[in-house]
Design an enzyme around this catalytic site. Structure first.
Site, short mmCIF file in Angstrom:
data_model
loop_
_atom_site.label_atom_id
_atom_site.label_comp_id
_atom_site.label_asym_id
_atom_site.label_seq_id
_atom_site.Cartn_x
_atom_site.Cartn_y
_atom_site.Cartn_z
N SER A 40 0.86 -1.18 0.00
CA SER A 40 0.00 0.00 0.00
C SER A 40 0.89 1.23 0.00
O SER A 40 1.70 1.40 -0.91
CB SER A 40 -0.96 -0.05 1.19
N ASP B 11 -4.34 -4.74 6.11
CA ASP B 11 -4.71 -5.60 4.99
C ASP B 11 -3.50 -6.47 4.66
O ASP B 11 -2.37 -6.00 4.62
CB ASP B 11 -5.12 -4.75 3.77
N HIS C 19 -3.03 -0.98 -3.07
CA HIS C 19 -4.20 -0.12 -2.84
C HIS C 19 -4.08 1.12 -3.72
O HIS C 19 -3.14 1.89 -3.57
CB HIS C 19 -4.28 0.31 -1.38
#
Length: 189
Positions: A14, A134, A41
């Site tokens: 991310s 995540d 992301h």
């Protein structure tokens, strides 16, 4: 269809992903024997240029996944913005617009879980820099399936939350610098 039964690599990242992936992906040689799936992301309504950037930087072909994309060794597959990437089996990738997971679509957890189902112990999952958790649940699924686990050293990550959550969930994971992750990926080829 080329045989992809020998294994696969999946990477989740991310915040700070571009820099981290720029160390790892260009180091992979032409003819790398595994497909490499990458979930980053990306804002849902922005066009992603990751596949274009890495197609120019890497010796491997980099593509943004389309629904029912065939899986081939030596290709880097980027999840597109606003879709979950699901590895249906060792031969194809599906895209899903199901609910966001942890405010993210694509979700690293969703992709890791589906890859664990497809490849089991033949999967290497890598969690890199990121500002949420995540990837931790997905890494646990890979561990349960017998796959190999690598996490970027949190102290060297642009954002340490994601690697820290992954290590907390999977203390047995190898914790490596970006350079050592690159070396490891070369060693398994």
């Amino acid at each position: 269809m080329t045989d992809t039964s020998q294994g696969a690599v999946i990477i989740g990242a991310s915040a700070g992903a571009l820099e981290a992936l720029s160390v790892i992906l260009p180091s992979l040689p032409a003819g790398y024997p595994y497909p490499v799936f990458v979930v980053v992301h990306v804002p849902p309504h922005k066009r992603s240029v990751l596949a274009e950037i890495f197609n120019a930087k890497c010796r491997l072909r980099a593509v943004e996944v389309e629904d029912k994309e065939p899986v081939e060794p030596g290709v880097i597959y980027f999840a597109p913005p606003n879709y979950h990437m699901l590895i249906e089996n060792r031969a194809t990738i599906a895209l899903s617009s199901d609910e966001e997971v942890m405010f993210s679509r694509p979700s690293i957890d969703v992709a890791f879980e589906s890859a664990a189902d497809a490849w089991g112990r033949d999967l290497l999952a890598i969690v890199l820099t990121g500002a949420n958790s995540d990837g931790a649940k997905g890494l646990s699924a890979v561990a349960k399936a017998g796959g190999s686990l690598i996490v970027q050293q949190p102290q060297n990550a642009y954002a340490s939350a994601m690697p820290e959550a992954a290590i907390s969930a999977c203390p047995q994971a190898r914790v490596l610098s970006l350079q050592n992750i690159s070396s490891y990926l070369l060693s398994i080829a």
